[in-house]
Write a protein that holds these residues in place. Structure first.
Motif, PDB file in Angstrom:
ATOM      1  N   GLN A 124       1.835   5.687  -0.782  1.00 25.42           N
ATOM      2  CA  GLN A 124       1.302   4.463  -1.388  1.00 25.42           C
ATOM      3  C   GLN A 124       0.839   3.471  -0.325  1.00 25.42           C
ATOM      4  N   SER A 125       1.605   3.318   0.749  1.00 21.66           N
ATOM      5  CA  SER A 125       1.215   2.355   1.789  1.00 21.66           C
ATOM      6  C   SER A 125      -0.040   2.828   2.530  1.00 21.66           C
ATOM      7  N   PHE A 126      -0.182   4.123   2.752  1.00 22.46           N
ATOM      8  CA  PHE A 126      -1.387   4.643   3.408  1.00 22.46           C
ATOM      9  C   PHE A 126      -2.596   4.529   2.493  1.00 22.46           C
ATOM     10  N   LEU A 127      -2.403   4.724   1.189  1.00 24.58           N
ATOM     11  CA  LEU A 127      -3.511   4.528   0.238  1.00 24.58           C
ATOM     12  C   LEU A 127      -3.959   3.075   0.230  1.00 24.58           C
ATOM     13  N   ARG A 128      -2.996   2.150   0.153  1.00 28.25           N
ATOM     14  CA  ARG A 128      -3.345   0.716   0.143  1.00 28.25           C
ATOM     15  C   ARG A 128      -4.084   0.325   1.417  1.00 28.25           C
ATOM     16  N   PHE A 151       1.913   7.315  -7.607  1.00 31.87           N
ATOM     17  CA  PHE A 151       1.057   6.163  -7.343  1.00 31.87           C
ATOM     18  C   PHE A 151       1.710   4.889  -7.861  1.00 31.87           C
ATOM     19  N   GLY A 152       1.647   3.860  -7.055  1.00 28.27           N
ATOM     20  CA  GLY A 152       2.158   2.553  -7.449  1.00 28.27           C
ATOM     21  C   GLY A 152       0.988   1.630  -7.728  1.00 28.27           C
ATOM     22  N   GLU A 153       1.274   0.361  -7.698  1.00 24.15           N
ATOM     23  CA  GLU A 153       0.224  -0.625  -7.918  1.00 24.15           C
ATOM     24  C   GLU A 153      -0.774  -0.574  -6.767  1.00 24.15           C
ATOM     25  N   ALA A 154      -2.037  -0.770  -7.114  1.00 22.62           N
ATOM     26  CA  ALA A 154      -3.098  -0.787  -6.099  1.00 22.62           C
ATOM     27  C   ALA A 154      -3.747  -2.166  -6.103  1.00 22.62           C
ATOM     28  N   ASP A 155      -4.164  -2.607  -4.927  1.00 23.27           N
ATOM     29  CA  ASP A 155      -4.838  -3.898  -4.810  1.00 23.27           C
ATOM     30  C   ASP A 155      -6.246  -3.848  -5.401  1.00 23.27           C
ATOM     31  N   ALA A 156      -6.821  -2.643  -5.428  1.00 20.56           N
ATOM     32  CA  ALA A 156      -8.164  -2.442  -5.962  1.00 20.56           C
ATOM     33  C   ALA A 156      -8.268  -0.989  -6.424  1.00 20.56           C
TER      34      ALA A 156
END
Length: 180
Positions: A124-128, A151-156
């Motif tokens: 998740q941190s690498f995706l963000r 998957f967690g919350e995404a900024d976009a």
């Protein structure tokens, strides 16, 4: 440098139960697996030269019976807290408290070409941070109802391009996506 994720989820999108248990996940050599089928895992592992894993995932893998599953493959464990690495792994495993971007930059400078990122929070941190190039997700035909989501919350929104999907006789479905 290419950064990939190779992971299994339940059909409802969980990578583990809430307590981290993986009892629902069939082993590669389970009776339901077609003989000799490893779902592309060994080919994938041969293509990577370094792993980045979160502390929780590392500790889970350490609890498995049998030999260390990653051999002498280089591995970095992301943790903001001190972590104990068993003596027999200190030649190939080290810890880091760097941000995802800093760690990728450090690994690129060291000449690594293909990174495997594993662990829910780490992925998740690498995706963000926009650092994942490819997702290989194998869906296991089981609903576990709750657990740790991949998957967690995404900024976009994160746009994906579907590259391929393979189905297996035991019901597993593996899809590969490129992050665009």
């Amino acid at each position: 440098m290419k950064v990939s994720v190779y992971i299994a989820t339940s059909l409802d999108g969980f990578i583990a139960r809430k307590d981290g248990a993986l009892d629902w996940l069939p082993g590669i050599e389970s009776p339901e697996s077609p003989e000799g089928e490893d779902y592309g895992y060994h080919e994938f592992m041969d293509s990577i030269d370094v792993l980045i894993m979160g502390r929780n995932t590392f500790e889970t893998v350490l609890s498995f019976e049998g030999d260390w599953p990653y051999g002498a493959k280089r591995m970095f464990i992301l943790s903001s807290q001190p972590i104990t690495i068993p003596n027999e792994l200190t030649d190939s495993v080290e810890s880091s408290s760097s941000s995802p971007g800093e760690l990728i930059e450090q690994l690129a400078k060291r000449g690594f070409q293909h990174v495997y990122v594993d662990g829910g929070k780490t992925i998740q941190s690498f995706l963000r941070a926009g650092l994942i190039d490819e997702l290989i997700i194998t869906r296991i035909p089981i609903l576990i109802g709750s657990g740790i989501p991949l998957f967690g919350e995404a900024d976009a929104d994160i746009q994906l391009k579907h590259l391929e999907t393979h189905t297996f006789s035991n019901g597993l479905v593996q899809s590969r996506y490129q992050i665009i």
